[in-house]
Motif scaffolding. Structure first.
Motif, PDB file in Angstrom:
ATOM      1  N   ARG A 123      14.565 -40.675  56.377  1.00  0.00           N
ATOM      2  CA  ARG A 123      14.322 -41.738  57.340  1.00  0.00           C
ATOM      3  C   ARG A 123      12.924 -41.623  57.944  1.00  0.00           C
ATOM      4  O   ARG A 123      12.245 -42.644  58.132  1.00  0.00           O
ATOM      5  CB  ARG A 123      15.381 -41.708  58.437  1.00  0.00           C
ATOM      6  CG  ARG A 123      16.706 -42.272  57.977  1.00  0.00           C
ATOM      7  CD  ARG A 123      17.724 -42.240  59.082  1.00  0.00           C
ATOM      8  NE  ARG A 123      18.967 -42.889  58.651  1.00  0.00           N
ATOM      9  CZ  ARG A 123      20.102 -42.790  59.298  1.00  0.00           C
ATOM     10  NH1 ARG A 123      20.186 -42.094  60.413  1.00  0.00           N
ATOM     11  NH2 ARG A 123      21.183 -43.408  58.829  1.00  0.00           N
TER      12      ARG A 123
ATOM     13  N   ILE B 214      17.695 -37.286  57.631  1.00  0.00           N
ATOM     14  CA  ILE B 214      16.686 -37.340  58.694  1.00  0.00           C
ATOM     15  C   ILE B 214      15.285 -37.318  58.101  1.00  0.00           C
ATOM     16  O   ILE B 214      14.411 -38.093  58.494  1.00  0.00           O
ATOM     17  CB  ILE B 214      16.894 -36.178  59.691  1.00  0.00           C
ATOM     18  CG1 ILE B 214      18.190 -36.407  60.474  1.00  0.00           C
ATOM     19  CG2 ILE B 214      15.705 -36.022  60.629  1.00  0.00           C
ATOM     20  CD1 ILE B 214      18.659 -35.207  61.273  1.00  0.00           C
ATOM     21  N   ARG B 215      15.077 -36.435  57.116  1.00  0.00           N
ATOM     22  CA  ARG B 215      13.762 -36.342  56.462  1.00  0.00           C
ATOM     23  C   ARG B 215      13.407 -37.645  55.759  1.00  0.00           C
ATOM     24  O   ARG B 215      12.286 -38.157  55.882  1.00  0.00           O
ATOM     25  CB  ARG B 215      13.759 -35.189  55.450  1.00  0.00           C
ATOM     26  CG  ARG B 215      12.422 -35.005  54.735  1.00  0.00           C
ATOM     27  CD  ARG B 215      12.517 -33.963  53.622  1.00  0.00           C
ATOM     28  NE  ARG B 215      13.439 -34.303  52.574  1.00  0.00           N
ATOM     29  CZ  ARG B 215      13.185 -35.157  51.578  1.00  0.00           C
ATOM     30  NH1 ARG B 215      12.037 -35.785  51.520  1.00  0.00           N
ATOM     31  NH2 ARG B 215      14.088 -35.404  50.648  1.00  0.00           N
TER      32      ARG B 215
ATOM     33  N   GLU C 214      25.656 -30.454  56.570  1.00  0.00           N
ATOM     34  CA  GLU C 214      24.389 -30.194  57.262  1.00  0.00           C
ATOM     35  C   GLU C 214      23.174 -30.463  56.374  1.00  0.00           C
ATOM     36  O   GLU C 214      22.200 -31.056  56.817  1.00  0.00           O
ATOM     37  CB  GLU C 214      24.353 -28.752  57.777  1.00  0.00           C
ATOM     38  CG  GLU C 214      23.189 -28.451  58.680  1.00  0.00           C
ATOM     39  CD  GLU C 214      23.146 -29.342  59.927  1.00  0.00           C
ATOM     40  OE1 GLU C 214      22.029 -29.708  60.348  1.00  0.00           O
ATOM     41  OE2 GLU C 214      24.213 -29.677  60.468  1.00  0.00           O
ATOM     42  N   SER C 215      23.218 -30.052  55.108  1.00  0.00           N
ATOM     43  CA  SER C 215      22.065 -30.275  54.220  1.00  0.00           C
ATOM     44  C   SER C 215      21.852 -31.765  53.963  1.00  0.00           C
ATOM     45  O   SER C 215      20.715 -32.232  53.899  1.00  0.00           O
ATOM     46  CB  SER C 215      22.248 -29.527  52.900  1.00  0.00           C
ATOM     47  OG  SER C 215      23.358 -30.028  52.188  1.00  0.00           O
ATOM     48  N   GLU C 216      22.946 -32.520  53.842  1.00  0.00           N
ATOM     49  CA  GLU C 216      22.822 -33.970  53.648  1.00  0.00           C
ATOM     50  C   GLU C 216      22.258 -34.634  54.895  1.00  0.00           C
ATOM     51  O   GLU C 216      21.428 -35.536  54.814  1.00  0.00           O
ATOM     52  CB  GLU C 216      24.188 -34.582  53.319  1.00  0.00           C
ATOM     53  CG  GLU C 216      24.732 -34.184  51.970  1.00  0.00           C
ATOM     54  CD  GLU C 216      26.164 -34.632  51.757  1.00  0.00           C
ATOM     55  OE1 GLU C 216      26.513 -34.875  50.578  1.00  0.00           O
ATOM     56  OE2 GLU C 216      26.931 -34.745  52.738  1.00  0.00           O
ATOM     57  N   ARG C 217      22.706 -34.168  56.062  1.00  0.00           N
ATOM     58  CA  ARG C 217      22.217 -34.725  57.321  1.00  0.00           C
ATOM     59  C   ARG C 217      20.720 -34.469  57.487  1.00  0.00           C
ATOM     60  O   ARG C 217      19.955 -35.364  57.839  1.00  0.00           O
ATOM     61  CB  ARG C 217      22.981 -34.136  58.498  1.00  0.00           C
ATOM     62  CG  ARG C 217      22.638 -34.760  59.820  1.00  0.00           C
ATOM     63  CD  ARG C 217      23.547 -34.283  60.935  1.00  0.00           C
ATOM     64  NE  ARG C 217      24.974 -34.363  60.620  1.00  0.00           N
ATOM     65  CZ  ARG C 217      25.689 -35.480  60.604  1.00  0.00           C
ATOM     66  NH1 ARG C 217      25.118 -36.620  60.879  1.00  0.00           N
ATOM     67  NH2 ARG C 217      26.972 -35.457  60.318  1.00  0.00           N
ATOM     68  N   SER C 218      20.270 -33.247  57.168  1.00  0.00           N
ATOM     69  CA  SER C 218      18.844 -32.935  57.292  1.00  0.00           C
ATOM     70  C   SER C 218      18.023 -33.729  56.279  1.00  0.00           C
ATOM     71  O   SER C 218      16.918 -34.182  56.588  1.00  0.00           O
ATOM     72  CB  SER C 218      18.593 -31.433  57.145  1.00  0.00           C
ATOM     73  OG  SER C 218      18.966 -30.983  55.873  1.00  0.00           O
ATOM     74  N   GLU C 219      18.561 -33.928  55.082  1.00  0.00           N
ATOM     75  CA  GLU C 219      17.855 -34.734  54.093  1.00  0.00           C
ATOM     76  C   GLU C 219      17.774 -36.190  54.539  1.00  0.00           C
ATOM     77  O   GLU C 219      16.738 -36.842  54.381  1.00  0.00           O
ATOM     78  CB  GLU C 219      18.537 -34.653  52.730  1.00  0.00           C
ATOM     79  CG  GLU C 219      17.805 -35.445  51.662  1.00  0.00           C
ATOM     80  CD  GLU C 219      18.450 -35.373  50.294  1.00  0.00           C
ATOM     81  OE1 GLU C 219      17.807 -35.836  49.333  1.00  0.00           O
ATOM     82  OE2 GLU C 219      19.584 -34.876  50.177  1.00  0.00           O
TER      83      GLU C 219
END
Length: 106
Positions: A74, A71-72, A64-69
């Motif tokens: 991008r 998105i940020r 989840e933390s990698e996914r949010s990073e």
């Protein structure tokens, strides 16, 4: 008169690196607490992080933390691309204005 070089066991290094990575503490703080130079501990931490990164397959799902990073990052890239496009347009306009003024002077 050479100085004696301290040697550390692999277990000692692993525990020190664990304080930084799992304990979410800074390298400087841990180095001060255990009496090791920051550069030395930093090299140990980098080596461990590189080893962990190499152990994860490239097609592994993101946490989840990698996914949010991602998105940020991008979104940040999209903003920078838009800013660069705007700057390129300004440069092209400035070139046209400069050309126009140069022709006027002749």
């Amino acid at each position: 008169m050479g100085s004696t070089r301290r040697r550390f066991t692999d277990e000692y290094k692993a525990e020190a690196v664990g304080f930084v990575i799992e304990g979410n503490r800074s390298i400087a703080e841990v180095a001060r607490n255990i009496g090791v130079h920051e550069m030395t501990l930093g090299k140990w931490v980098k080596k461990e992080r590189d080893a962990r990164a190499a152990a994860v397959p490239a097609d592994a799902p993101l946490i989840e933390s990698e996914r949010s990073e991602l998105i940020r990052l991008r979104a940040e890239l999209k903003d920078r691309d838009a800013e660069n496009a705007e700057l390129r347009m300004q440069v092209e306009f400035a070139k046209k204005v400069a050309t126009w003024f140069a022709k006027e002077k002749q």
